[in-house]
Each structure stands twice: as C-alpha cells, then as structure tokens.
Design a protein around this motif. Structure first.
Motif, mmCIF file in Angstrom:
data_model
loop_
_atom_site.group_PDB
_atom_site.id
_atom_site.type_symbol
_atom_site.label_atom_id
_atom_site.label_comp_id
_atom_site.label_asym_id
_atom_site.label_seq_id
_atom_site.Cartn_x
_atom_site.Cartn_y
_atom_site.Cartn_z
ATOM 1 N N ALA A 160 0.835 -1.212 0.000
ATOM 2 C CA ALA A 160 0.000 0.000 0.000
ATOM 3 C C ALA A 160 0.866 1.257 0.000
ATOM 4 O O ALA A 160 0.591 2.211 -0.743
ATOM 5 C CB ALA A 160 -0.942 -0.003 1.201
ATOM 6 N N MET A 161 1.926 1.271 0.799
ATOM 7 C CA MET A 161 2.798 2.444 0.849
ATOM 8 C C MET A 161 3.560 2.631 -0.468
ATOM 9 O O MET A 161 3.747 3.754 -0.921
ATOM 10 C CB MET A 161 3.772 2.338 2.020
ATOM 11 C CG MET A 161 3.095 2.454 3.384
ATOM 12 S SD MET A 161 2.160 3.976 3.607
ATOM 13 C CE MET A 161 3.471 5.185 3.579
ATOM 14 N N ALA A 188 1.042 4.037 -2.995
ATOM 15 C CA ALA A 188 0.385 5.300 -2.607
ATOM 16 C C ALA A 188 0.632 6.469 -3.566
ATOM 17 O O ALA A 188 -0.317 7.188 -3.886
ATOM 18 C CB ALA A 188 0.772 5.686 -1.176
ATOM 19 N N ALA A 245 -7.603 4.283 -1.737
ATOM 20 C CA ALA A 245 -7.307 2.896 -1.380
ATOM 21 C C ALA A 245 -8.503 2.334 -0.634
ATOM 22 O O ALA A 245 -9.087 3.013 0.214
ATOM 23 C CB ALA A 245 -6.051 2.818 -0.506
ATOM 24 N N LEU A 300 -1.239 6.631 4.723
ATOM 25 C CA LEU A 300 -1.764 6.824 3.371
ATOM 26 C C LEU A 300 -2.452 8.182 3.255
ATOM 27 O O LEU A 300 -2.279 8.898 2.260
ATOM 28 C CB LEU A 300 -2.733 5.701 3.005
ATOM 29 C CG LEU A 300 -2.122 4.321 2.789
ATOM 30 C CD1 LEU A 300 -3.215 3.257 2.696
ATOM 31 C CD2 LEU A 300 -1.240 4.296 1.546
ATOM 32 N N GLN A 321 -0.246 11.051 2.725
ATOM 33 C CA GLN A 321 0.255 11.123 1.352
ATOM 34 C C GLN A 321 -0.839 11.568 0.373
ATOM 35 O O GLN A 321 -0.630 11.527 -0.836
ATOM 36 C CB GLN A 321 0.819 9.774 0.921
ATOM 37 C CG GLN A 321 2.082 9.415 1.683
ATOM 38 C CD GLN A 321 2.782 8.224 1.055
ATOM 39 O OE1 GLN A 321 2.922 8.143 -0.155
ATOM 40 N NE2 GLN A 321 3.220 7.305 1.893
ATOM 41 N N VAL A 338 -3.890 10.181 -0.007
ATOM 42 C CA VAL A 338 -4.741 9.090 -0.481
ATOM 43 C C VAL A 338 -5.964 8.990 0.434
ATOM 44 O O VAL A 338 -5.818 8.924 1.652
ATOM 45 C CB VAL A 338 -3.970 7.746 -0.485
ATOM 46 C CG1 VAL A 338 -4.870 6.592 -0.915
ATOM 47 C CG2 VAL A 338 -2.741 7.837 -1.382
ATOM 48 N N VAL A 373 -8.933 6.881 2.053
ATOM 49 C CA VAL A 373 -8.991 5.464 2.409
ATOM 50 C C VAL A 373 -10.399 5.092 2.858
ATOM 51 O O VAL A 373 -10.956 5.711 3.768
ATOM 52 C CB VAL A 373 -7.984 5.117 3.529
ATOM 53 C CG1 VAL A 373 -8.037 3.626 3.844
ATOM 54 C CG2 VAL A 373 -6.567 5.540 3.147
#
Length: 183
Positions: free
Chosen positions: A104-105, A108, A114, A130, A133, A135, A137
């Motif tokens: 996931a990282m 990202a 995600a 996340l 960054q 993203v 979720v």
C-alpha cells in the motif's frame, strides 16, 4: 466518496474478510467484487493476501487463490506457521499485515483512493500514513456482527467506512442449495 477518475486499489486481508462475511452468513463473489470497484473508479490493482498451510495435500483456499491469480488479482501468500499453544491446541499463524502495508505504501504515490478490506485495528497507522500522502482510504468490514469485526479506531481513522453487509447484494454469492442425499 468514489469519483470516476480516481486511481483506485483494493487491498484484501483474506482471512479477515472471510471471517467477516462468514459472520454475516454469506460468501464473497470476487468477480463481482472486482467489477464493483472497477465501476467505482479506475481500478489499478486488486491485491489479496493470505497465508497458506504448506504440506497439506489439499488446502481449501488453494482453488480460490488460483482463481484470483488467473483473474487479475495480485495474490500475495506466505507459508503459515503451525504451532501448539500452552493448552496443547493446534494453532496456525499467518499474519500478512506487513506485506499489505508495504504494498500500500509503495503504491500510494500512484493512487487517489485505497480500499482496505479488513477490520484489523493494526492497520490504523497504515491508514493514517496513506492519508498523509493524500490518499483517501475506505475501509470495508462490519459492525453488524456480534462482536463487531472492525476495530473502532480503524473505523474512525478511515475517510469512509463501508458496511460489508450493505454490499451483500452486490458482491455476495447466491446461497448454495443444500444437496439432498438419496437413500
């Protein structure tokens, strides 16, 4: 919460999703699950994580893992470890949290959204990282089971919580008819 132009990835904690769906009394149809999230955005990756018991002649999860692999899922497995607990009970350990978090990282920077299929509270720091960054979720699990299958701090950390039971009619496999045994 989903936008058509979102670059989207799904991360499925296989054991956790299986337990949540089973507690709600249905099976997941992974073809329908993938189609649903393809529809919600630009699905770039669909990951499925599970531990496999090595040495067993037949593993009940092997046909699913093979099907997922041949149908566009990135399947991540590792051998499960078998041990005996203090009470002499046979236990199996196969935690895939680190593998899921690393993937996931790494992905990202290429994602807008995600979707994590797990209720495991250990993923709260991943969700926060996340989000830092940029993203969004979404977490898919259930609060309708007894006990709830999602950690409260994970649900609160997520940008969006999706109740698994609300997806039953979209990604659920029709119940199998019990086979009658002729006598």
């Amino acid at each position: 919460m989903f936008y058509k132009d979102d670059r989207l990835a799904i991360f499925i904690d296989g054991a956790n999703l299986y337990a949540a769906a089973r507690s709600l009394g249905f099976d997941i149809d992974y073809k329908l699950l993938r189609q649903e999230f393809d529809r919600r955005g630009k699905l770039t990756r669909a990951y499925y994580y599970t531990a496999l018991i090595e040495g067993d002649e037949y593993s009940p999860i092997r046909p699913l893992v093979d099907w997922l692999h041949y149908n566009g899922f990135c399947v991540v497995t590792k051998p499960a470890r078998e041990y005996t607990d203090a009470l002499g009970r046979r236990k199996i350990k196969g935690n895939m949290d680190i593998e899921l978090a690393v993937d996931a990282m790494e992905l990202a920077p290429h994602l807008d959204h995600a979707v994590l299929f797990s209720g495991d509270g250990d993923f709260r720091p991943l969700v926060a990282a996340l989000q830092r960054q940029g993203v969004r979720v979404s977490v898919v699990s259930t609060i309708r089971s007894q006990p709830p299958m999602i950690a409260d701090d994970l649900r609160r950390q997520a940008d969006n919580f999706i109740e698994l039971d609300a997806l039953r009619d979209i990604i659920g496999r029709p119940p199998r008819e019990p086979q009658q045994v002729e006598t």
